[in-house]
Design an enzyme around this catalytic site. Structure first.
Site, PDB file in Angstrom:
ATOM      1  N   GLU A 104      -8.439  58.281  53.202  1.00  0.00           N
ATOM      2  CA  GLU A 104      -8.472  59.022  54.461  1.00  0.00           C
ATOM      3  C   GLU A 104      -7.293  59.979  54.571  1.00  0.00           C
ATOM      4  OE1 GLU A 104      -6.598  55.832  57.609  1.00  0.00           O
ATOM      5  OE2 GLU A 104      -8.692  55.546  57.046  1.00  0.00           O
ATOM      6  N   CYS A 105      -7.567  61.127  55.118  1.00  0.00           N
ATOM      7  CA  CYS A 105      -6.585  62.168  55.410  1.00  0.00           C
ATOM      8  C   CYS A 105      -5.759  62.501  54.161  1.00  0.00           C
ATOM      9  CB  CYS A 105      -5.720  61.768  56.592  1.00  0.00           C
ATOM     10  SG  CYS A 105      -5.048  63.200  57.483  1.00  0.00           S
ATOM     11  N   GLY A 106      -4.489  62.114  54.102  1.00  0.00           N
ATOM     12  CA  GLY A 106      -3.665  62.435  52.938  1.00  0.00           C
ATOM     13  C   GLY A 106      -4.227  61.891  51.641  1.00  0.00           C
ATOM     14  N   MET A 144      -7.002  64.153  50.627  1.00  0.00           N
ATOM     15  CA  MET A 144      -6.460  65.373  50.040  1.00  0.00           C
ATOM     16  C   MET A 144      -6.055  65.147  48.592  1.00  0.00           C
ATOM     17  SD  MET A 144      -4.302  66.480  53.443  1.00  0.00           S
ATOM     18  CE  MET A 144      -3.120  67.489  52.568  1.00  0.00           C
ATOM     19  N   GLY A 200     -12.494  60.876  53.530  1.00  0.00           N
ATOM     20  CA  GLY A 200     -12.533  62.019  54.437  1.00  0.00           C
ATOM     21  C   GLY A 200     -11.282  62.094  55.287  1.00  0.00           C
TER      22      GLY A 200
END
Length: 472
Positions: free
Chosen positions: A339-341, A344, A437
């Protein structure tokens, strides 16, 4: 259960809640009082400050993520071995979902848990108007739960007069004041407060603040108010709320070993997510995508949570061995939650805070890039569109987004809907082995997520065991 407790709230962000909460927690440490601390809402960073002060991990309580029974259960479980529960509010006291409701506000948490509230009032530039300001908060809701007031940024000369005025005109306890304390301030950064590790002499600052608060706050009065809190009651059996709460791997099976990315780049965690994973049969094995060259041995799943990978793009890129191992593990169908970082990091490329593009794990096509402002900020409800982690119907998932980055390839496994709004978007990469995501998930909000993940981890272990026997 009888839990002495207090909630520090304010009329607006920037009123000194975190500073005063941390200072008060340090006062409790100085007195040998064992406290459990809680942050109202989804924030990751404030609990880090709490934990640095009290020496144990802080927790979140979020009434958007969890139903009343689960919220009260988490308060009880995390505070049961402590002398006092200290909660820190979020934004303005009544500010909730969509900016038009009190849902998930500090007031909502106080009301659901029947917790006495102390309103921190930023007094700069006010005198008699303070009475009108406080009166509005007391009367906006029939039972505001506000039992006391602290004046922040008030001079010692003005305080006795304002205390007398408020108590006589409003009948509210005034429990002290905080003078201007510039050398104890905590600064801001692009994602909120800076991390505790980045503040020189944090412990010394907080100890100095605690000495000031010991002199200017009515600590004994605050403790008496906390002791007046009613008993907490909740459902005896969370399985009645959702059967997934009773799920765990079969007792005859050894615990599942799950690799947990944990270092300066990946540092945003809900401790209660770890708690439910362990209850379900997971053993979390930390590793660093920056410093370690290999994944932990004999793991059956990966957890890649958020943090600040954009600050460590060069170091993450230079660790080619780790990037390759993670890509190969996922391509070999090792289950992963990102998730998030962490999401990425799974991209082919990620833009760093320095504006340069860095090579990442290469699992997801495209790049993650910086945007000039917050992107898709706030609470969302996720509705599943595609089969993910072996399940076609995981149910609605409460989630939260807070990021200054976006992706060329956000995924389409779920639809995200803003509460009290017509706005929505597609998000999350989903497959038989991956859910990745930007949304942050709080597993007690939907325990079928960790259940589905661990079921896939269990299947992965069984498949690898059969494969290894076949190779022999």
């Amino acid at each position: 259960m009888k839990i002495p407790r207090i909630l520090f709230a304010a009329g607006a962000s920037g009123s000194g809640k975190t500073l005063i909460t941390c200072g008060f927690l340090q006062v409790l440490v100085n007195r040998g009082i064992k406290a459990a601390s809680f942050k109202c809402g989804p924030d990751y960073i404030d609990p880090m400050f709490h934990s640095r002060v009290i020496g144990t991990k802080s927790r979140n309580l979020d009434t958007f993520f969890t139903c009343p029974d689960v919220t009260r259960y988490l308060l009880m479980e995390n505070a049961k071995d402590c002398d006092l529960a200290v909660m820190e509010g979020v934004m303005g006291y009544y500010d909730g979902v969509a900016g038009t409701t009190t849902k998930a506000s500090a007031y909502d948490l106080a009301d659901l848990t029947d917790t006495p509230v102390i309103l921190i009032v930023n007094s700069r530039g006010m005198s008699v108007s303070l009475a009108a300001y406080i009166k509005g908060f007391l009367e906006y809701k029939k039972n505001s739960h506000i039992k006391g007031v602290i004046f922040n940024q008030m001079s010692p000369m003005l305080y006795p007069r304002m205390k007398k005025l408020a108590e006589e005109q409003l009948g509210i306890q005034v429990l002290g004041y905080v003078p201007k304390v510039e050398d104890c301030l905590i600064e801001s950064r692009h994602l909120g407060l800076i991390l505790p590790e980045e503040i020189p002499g944090l412990k010394e600052r907080l100890y100095k603040l605690s000495q000031i608060l010991s002199d200017t706050l009515d600590i004994d009065g605050i403790l008496r108010l906390a002791g007046e809190a009613s008993e907490i009651r909740t459902s005896d059996d969370l399985k009645k709320v959702d059967p997934a709460f009773g799920w765990s791997i079969p007792k005859e099976k050894k615990k599942l070993r799950i690799g947990l990315a944990k270092d300066e780049a990946f540092c945003f965690f809900y401790e209660d997510n770890f708690r439910i994973l362990k209850q379900m049969g997971a053993k979390l094995v930390p590793f660093s995508p920056i410093h370690d060259r290999k994944l932990p041995e004999d793991i059956q799943g990966l957890l890649l949570y958020g943090g600040y990978p954009e600050l460590y793009g060069r170091q993450l890129e230079e660790n080619q061995e780790m990037r390759l191992q993670i890509r190969e593990a996922i391509q070999d169908n090792m289950p992963v939650l990102a998730e998030c970082g962490g999401f990425m990091y799974l991209h082919q490329q990620m833009e760093g805070m320095d504006g340069k593009l860095y090579q990442m794990a290469g699992v997801i096509d495209g790049k993650a890039y910086r945007t000039p402002r917050l992107t898709r900020f706030g609470y969302i409800t996720l509705t599943q569109k595609q089969a993910v982690l072996g399940s076609k119907d995981l149910g609605q998932i409460p989630a939260h987004e807070f990021h200054y980055f976006d992706s060329e390839n956000c995924g389409e496994a779920f639809h995200a809907a803003k509460p009290e709004s017509t706005r929505g978007w597609e998000c999350i990469w989903g497959s038989e082995c991956m859910l990745a995501g930007f949304p942050h998930l709080y597993y007690y909000g939907n325990p079928r997520i960790p259940q589905a993940f661990l079921e896939k981890c269990l299947a992965f272990r069984q498949e690898n065991s059969l494969k290894n026997k076949g190779d022999q």
